[in-house]
Design a protein around this motif. Structure first.
Motif, PDB file in Angstrom:
ATOM      1  N   UNK A  68       0.841  -1.191   0.000  1.00 35.55           N
ATOM      2  CA  UNK A  68       0.000   0.000   0.000  1.00 35.55           C
ATOM      3  C   UNK A  68       0.880   1.245   0.000  1.00 35.55           C
ATOM      4  N   UNK A  69       0.595   2.170  -0.906  1.00 33.90           N
ATOM      5  CA  UNK A  69       1.338   3.426  -0.951  1.00 33.90           C
ATOM      6  C   UNK A  69       0.501   4.621  -0.519  1.00 33.90           C
ATOM      7  N   UNK A  70      -0.788   4.436  -0.368  1.00 34.28           N
ATOM      8  CA  UNK A  70      -1.678   5.527   0.036  1.00 34.28           C
ATOM      9  C   UNK A  70      -2.100   5.341   1.485  1.00 34.28           C
ATOM     10  N   UNK A  71      -1.977   6.386   2.274  1.00 35.92           N
ATOM     11  CA  UNK A  71      -2.256   6.302   3.711  1.00 35.92           C
ATOM     12  C   UNK A  71      -3.697   5.899   3.984  1.00 35.92           C
ATOM     13  N   UNK A  72      -4.649   6.503   3.292  1.00 39.57           N
ATOM     14  CA  UNK A  72      -6.047   6.175   3.541  1.00 39.57           C
ATOM     15  C   UNK A  72      -6.366   4.739   3.153  1.00 39.57           C
ATOM     16  N   UNK A  73      -5.763   4.254   2.077  1.00 39.32           N
ATOM     17  CA  UNK A  73      -5.955   2.847   1.718  1.00 39.32           C
ATOM     18  C   UNK A  73      -5.434   1.942   2.828  1.00 39.32           C
ATOM     19  N   UNK A  74      -4.300   2.291   3.407  1.00 34.25           N
ATOM     20  CA  UNK A  74      -3.724   1.436   4.453  1.00 34.25           C
ATOM     21  C   UNK A  74      -4.644   1.336   5.655  1.00 34.25           C
ATOM     22  N   UNK A  75      -5.377   2.404   5.956  1.00 36.53           N
ATOM     23  CA  UNK A  75      -6.323   2.375   7.075  1.00 36.53           C
ATOM     24  C   UNK A  75      -7.390   1.319   6.844  1.00 36.53           C
TER      25      UNK A  75
END
Length: 327
Positions: A25-32
């Protein structure tokens, strides 16, 4: 019609995928959302099927069958399959299946992976094992069908200023939302449901009028994907009904025509002998309703019609490409 040719078949264990192939995952919101969805991952029925299919030839004739056409005002709600009906949902795929799941974009493809997070692990396994993963190759459709995937969460994308998503979360809006907005929008499903997926790409964006080759490619892609779903479903239970959920496939980022794409999918449903085609409009009924009216005008009722003549009738309507929605 069912002369689908299988190119690849593989089975995976979902628990092993989770343990061996973490999402990248490179996107913070996706990681959440991925952390929430995969938390304490374990399933008692872990088998995931992965198949890839060669493009079918188009039939000479097409008939208006008794396929049931159902219109829904919202987006996919993912009803589970039953003993009597196998449910399938389209993934509006890129050529490189699930290739952008970890980045900031949150269109239909990426949203589906987020809500079925084991698909990210599956993508990493496919890369590691060097399995074929393209949904189009050398100009030919090669749909990928995936069975038995858990939907572990649901992400609300509707605009809601009180919950810090005034413009919703779909598409490019997702990456700019706050941590709180993302967490509030995410609902964990307990227990998870199971989904079967048809990943297929529509024609790449273009401009001007649709060509005959583009119309034939769309039909071939949909007929191949739908027919493969029928074949896999009947292998489980030959008496089961087959239900496919779709929408404005190729009409977002690719700028597809919102009347033509439903029209061609309905024709494909006739050719593939599915039982029910669910069309999810997302609140925009105009294109789908126009497609139904047009089909009544250009296709004879219940009688066989030469497919080339039907394509002639479609070409005469001079459908043109739309504009990308930027998502």
């Amino acid at each position: 019609m069912n002369d689908s040719r299988l190119l690849l078949t593989q089975q995976f264990n979902a628990n092993e995928l989770f343990a061996q192939y973490p999402p990248v995952i490179t996107d913070l919101n996706k990681s959440i959302v991925f952390k929430l969805g995969l938390k304490e991952h374990y399933t008692e029925s872990p088998v995931i099927g992965y198949t890839r299919w060669a493009q079918m030839g188009l039939p000479e004739d097409v008939y208006k069958t008794d396929v049931k056409l159902v219109k829904h005002s919202g987006y996919f709600s993912y009803p589970p399959s039953s003993n009597n009906c196998v449910e399938w949902h389209l993934n509006f795929a890129h050529e490189d299946v699930f290739g952008f799941y970890g980045g900031p974009l949150f269109a239909q493809d990426e949203m589906q992976v987020v809500e079925h997070p084991i698909l990210a692990c599956l993508r990493e396994a496919i890369l590691d094992l060097e399995l074929e993963r393209t949904t189009v190759k050398n100009g030919q459709a090669t749909p990928i069908l995936i069975t038995g995937v858990e939907r572990r969460c649901e992400v609300a994308t509707d605009p809601n200023a009180a919950l810090e998503r005034p413009h919703g979360l779909y598409g490019n809006e997702f990456q700019f939302a706050s941590d709180k907005a993302i967490r509030t929008a995410t609902t964990l499903l307990s227990p998870p449901t199971k989904t079967n997926i048809i990943a297929m790409e529509s024609p790449q964006p273009d401009f001007g009028l649709y060509t005959r080759d583009q119309i034939k490619f769309i039909l071939a892609s949909a007929i191949t994907g739908f027919s493969a779903a029928v074949k896999l479903s009947k292998e489980i239970n030959e008496d089961a009904e087959v239900s496919i959920h779709t929408g404005y496939w190729g009409c977002g980022a690719y700028g597809g025509n919102r009347e033509l794409m439903p029209l061609l999918q309905i024709i494909a449903a006739y050719c593939a002998d599915i039982d029910t085609l669910h069309f999810h409009t997302g609140g925009d009924h105009n294109g789908y309703d126009a497609a139904l009216a047009t089909l009544d005008d250009i296709m004879t009722e219940w009688e066989g019609m030469c497919l080339e003549q039907l394509i002639d009738n479609i070409m005469a309507l001079r459908y043109d490409w739309g504009v990308s929605d930027g998502n």
